[in-house]
Each structure stands twice: as C-alpha cells, then as structure tokens.
Motif scaffolding. Structure first.
Motif, PDB file in Angstrom:
ATOM      1  N   CYS A 247       0.844  -1.192   0.000  1.00  0.00           N
ATOM      2  CA  CYS A 247       0.000   0.000   0.000  1.00  0.00           C
ATOM      3  C   CYS A 247       0.879   1.242   0.000  1.00  0.00           C
ATOM      4  CB  CYS A 247      -0.929   0.019   1.218  1.00  0.00           C
ATOM      5  SG  CYS A 247      -2.111   1.383   1.127  1.00  0.00           S
TER       6      CYS A 247
ATOM      7  N   CYS B 174      -1.780   5.010   6.837  1.00  0.00           N
ATOM      8  CA  CYS B 174      -2.793   5.310   7.859  1.00  0.00           C
ATOM      9  C   CYS B 174      -2.326   4.795   9.224  1.00  0.00           C
ATOM     10  CB  CYS B 174      -4.113   4.668   7.460  1.00  0.00           C
ATOM     11  SG  CYS B 174      -4.610   5.088   5.767  1.00  0.00           S
TER      12      CYS B 174
ATOM     13  N   CYS C 193      -3.489   1.169  10.612  1.00  0.00           N
ATOM     14  CA  CYS C 193      -3.586   0.003   9.726  1.00  0.00           C
ATOM     15  C   CYS C 193      -2.335  -0.872   9.753  1.00  0.00           C
ATOM     16  CB  CYS C 193      -3.864   0.481   8.303  1.00  0.00           C
ATOM     17  SG  CYS C 193      -3.939  -0.882   7.137  1.00  0.00           S
TER      18      CYS C 193
HETATM   19  S1  SF4 Z   1      -6.163   1.637   5.626  1.00  0.00           S
HETATM   20 FE1  SF4 Z   1      -4.289   0.427   5.238  1.00  0.00          FE
HETATM   21  S2  SF4 Z   1      -4.665  -0.505   3.249  1.00  0.00           S
HETATM   22 FE2  SF4 Z   1      -6.127   1.185   3.435  1.00  0.00          FE
HETATM   23  S3  SF4 Z   1      -5.098   2.978   2.529  1.00  0.00           S
HETATM   24 FE3  SF4 Z   1      -4.631   3.028   4.729  1.00  0.00          FE
HETATM   25  S4  SF4 Z   1      -2.666   1.960   4.923  1.00  0.00           S
HETATM   26 FE4  SF4 Z   1      -3.508   1.394   2.922  1.00  0.00          FE
END
Ligand code: SF4
Length: 369
Positions: free
Chosen positions: A68, A72, A75
C-alpha cells in the motif's frame, strides 16, 4: 444528553427513514442497558427484514496483495510497517479464487488490495474484472476496494464491468481524520473520490470505524448523517481494533472489557444506521467476529444484511491483517463457508445464493424497485 423516550423514537424511525435528529442518533448509539439494546437491535432488524427479507447476501473477499502506498496510523499493512510480510497474488491464483467463488455460489466478489497507483495496475485490474465477468457470463457481482484513484481509472474499471466500489472514510470528523492519518492524506480528496465513483455510476460503498480514540457518540451520529448526505448505497462499519505495529494501536491492550465495549458500539452503529437509512446494504464485518465468536450473526440481528467471507488462499491470509486477532486465518474456504452457513441458519436467516444482492437503495435510484 437530553432525555429521550426510546419507544417513541424507535416507532418513528421504523416508519419513516431520515426521521432521527443528530442528538437522537447519538442517544441510540450511546445505549448500554441490556433491555434497551434488545429493543434497539430488534427494531432495526425489523426494518432490515422489510427491505431485504430474512436473507443474507455474501461477497467473497479476495485479498490480492498487501502493498500500500498509504500510511494510515491505525492500519497493519501501512507502508511503514516493516513487520508485515508483503505478498502479491499472481494472476492465476486470483483467477482460481474467482472460480472458487463462482463454484461456491457466492454471487459477488470483492477484489481488494492496498492502494497502488500505476498504469500497469490499472490495466491489470481491468483485465481481472473482464475475466471475472466472462467466467460467470456476467452474473457475478464485482466489487473493487482499491483505494483512492483518478476519475479516469474509476471510469475504466467501471467500463470493464465492475459494479461496486468500497472506499471507507473511517470518520467524517475532519479533525479526527487528521489525527488518524499523515498530513499528506486528505479527507477532501477521499470525499472527491466518492463523488467520482457516483459519477461513474458505481454502487458506492463507504463506512467508518467506531470506538476510535477520541471519538464521541456525536461524531458517530455525524458519520451516519454523512452517509446520507453522500447518498451511499452500501456501508461497512467496523469497530476499531488496535494493531500493535501501528502508531495508534501500539499501546492499546485488547482486554475482554475493551472487546465488549467495542462490540456494543459496533452493533449500535449498525442499528442506528439501519433505522436512519432503511434501504442500504450494511455489512456485518469480520471485525465484529474478532470481538465475539458470534459477532457477525449478532450484526445481522442488529440490522445488517451482508457478510463478506474471506476467500483468499489460506497461505496468504496472515499477510492481510489490517487489525489483530483477525478470525478464520487457519480455516480453509470450504470450512469457513460451512461454518458460516450453519451459523446463519441458526438465527433463522437464509442465504442469497448466486445472487448479486444489489443494494435496494441503488435500485430505487435507478427506478428498478
Ligand atoms: S487503511 Fe491500510 S490498506 Fe487502506 S489505505 Fe490506509 S494503509 Fe492502505
């Protein structure tokens, strides 16, 4: 909080959608007393049955990879987490998983991965979507969950045959959003993406987490109003479950008390959303099952009508842990399905085999219901 009469509010909400005020929504979300919870959930379930019947629709999730470009703070697969083994399924493995979903009669799939922005990836997804359509003679519902992309990319994937797109905002409170994400992640951009998805005529899915640090019942009521304002067709709301390899979850222990409180909040959010919006699809998420063994069934009985079983090859599942304690990591897909089917039957519901399970809200908008 002002005193409300629960019976009066629920009677009104059951009859007329969009009839609750922000304060009334926050009040419903705040409920804790067991008899009040029973009344809240059973009333929302009545509304669910009125719009979707005693039926649960499945969407088989295929986790295609855990790379990714985003970071975030909550996550487990954020790009800065060096403790996650990264994987990317090859095309053949994904096609095998699509076929498995067709064979298991799930009716809909979700192709999911972290956010990857490149022409190569856009073409690859186009190819997979076309292939999934061909493999099922156009019968399979195809949902994408691939993050923020350009209008052109969304349009290309829609033209290739994708029907739905999931893009959760996680919270509609801009200040809270800013605390959950690095400075270069923009709430406005996310909302813009949701508008583009509508422009491309997807069935648009979004959702939030409940129980985030610093989040209030009023914030959650605002989230439900946001879904209404954006005219969202499908909603996936999960309780926040900490992941110890993330900045947000590093020091939060998952105690039984914590799990119970997050489960209460998650179920109340499903009920309040159902009572306000009536005809949308609402998922009973795997995160509920992570908090209680029967969490997903309780989600259905609180007003949800969709379950998203994991149909990724078991060898890859450990790599896709957005949060910890994610269930069914060691089950194979057939076992997961048999287990789930028995559980759904045990609460008096049946399964929408081979059906796409389109959101009634979307059908109404298109004059098809
Ligand atoms: S929640 Fe996780 S998978 Fe989704 S955009 Fe954010 S870092 Fe990437």
């Amino acid at each position: 909080m002002a005193k409300f009469d629960l019976g009066t509010i629920l009677e009104r909400a059951k009859k007329e959608r969009h009839s609750l005020s922000r304060n009334e929504l926050a009040y419903l979300i705040s409920l804790k007393d067991p008899s009040e919870l029973e009344l809240l959930h059973s009333t929302a379930y009545e509304v669910k049955v009125r719009h979707s019947g005693k039926v649960v629709s499945f969407r088989g999730i295929i986790e295609m990879g855990n790379y990714c470009s985003k970071d975030c703070f909550y996550c487990g697969i954020r790009k800065s987490n060096r403790n996650t083994d990264r994987f990317e399924l090859d095309e053949e493995t994904i096609i095998r998983a699509i076929q498995r979903n067709i064979d298991m009669r799930y009716g809909s799939i979700v192709l999911q991965s972290g956010e990857i922005i490149s022409e190569k990836n856009t073409e690859y997804i186009e190819r997979l979507v076309r292939k999934a359509g061909e493999m099922s003679d156009g019968k399979l519902g195809i949902t994408l969950s691939l993050g923020e992309q350009s209008l052109e990319t969304y349009a290309r994937w829609r033209a290739a045959g994708a029907h739905r797109y999931l893009l959760r905002v996680e919270t509609s409170n801009r200040e809270l959003y800013a605390r959950l994400h690095p400075a270069n992640h923009s709430f406005e951009r996310r909302v813009q993406c949701l508008r583009w998805l509508r422009e491309c005529d997807y069935q648009v899915g979004s959702g939030v987490m409940s129980g985030l640090p610093g989040q209030t019942d009023d914030d959650l009521a605002g989230d439900i109003l946001f879904m209404h304002e954006m005219d969202i067709d499908m909603i996936g709301m999960g309780p926040y479950i900490p992941h110890h390899d993330t900045p947000l979850g590093r020091d939060v222990p998952l105690t039984p008390e914590y799990a119970e409180e997050r489960l209460r909040l998650g179920l109340n959010m499903i009920s309040a959303t159902r009572l306000f919006l009536h005809d949308v699809n609402i998922a009973s998420t795997t995160a509920l099952q992570a908090l209680a063994d029967d969490g997903r069934e309780r989600g259905i009985l609180a007003g949800a009508n969709v379950i998203m079983p994991n149909t990724t090859d078991t060898e890859y599942r450990r790599g896709y842990q957005l949060y910890e304690n994610k269930p069914s990591l060691d089950e194979n897909t057939e076992e997961s399905r048999d287990n789930l089917v028995a559980r759904i039957k045990s609460i008096g519901e049946t399964i929408n085999w081979d059906q796409q399970g389109t959101s009634p809200h979307y059908l109404v908008r298109h004059g098809k219901l």
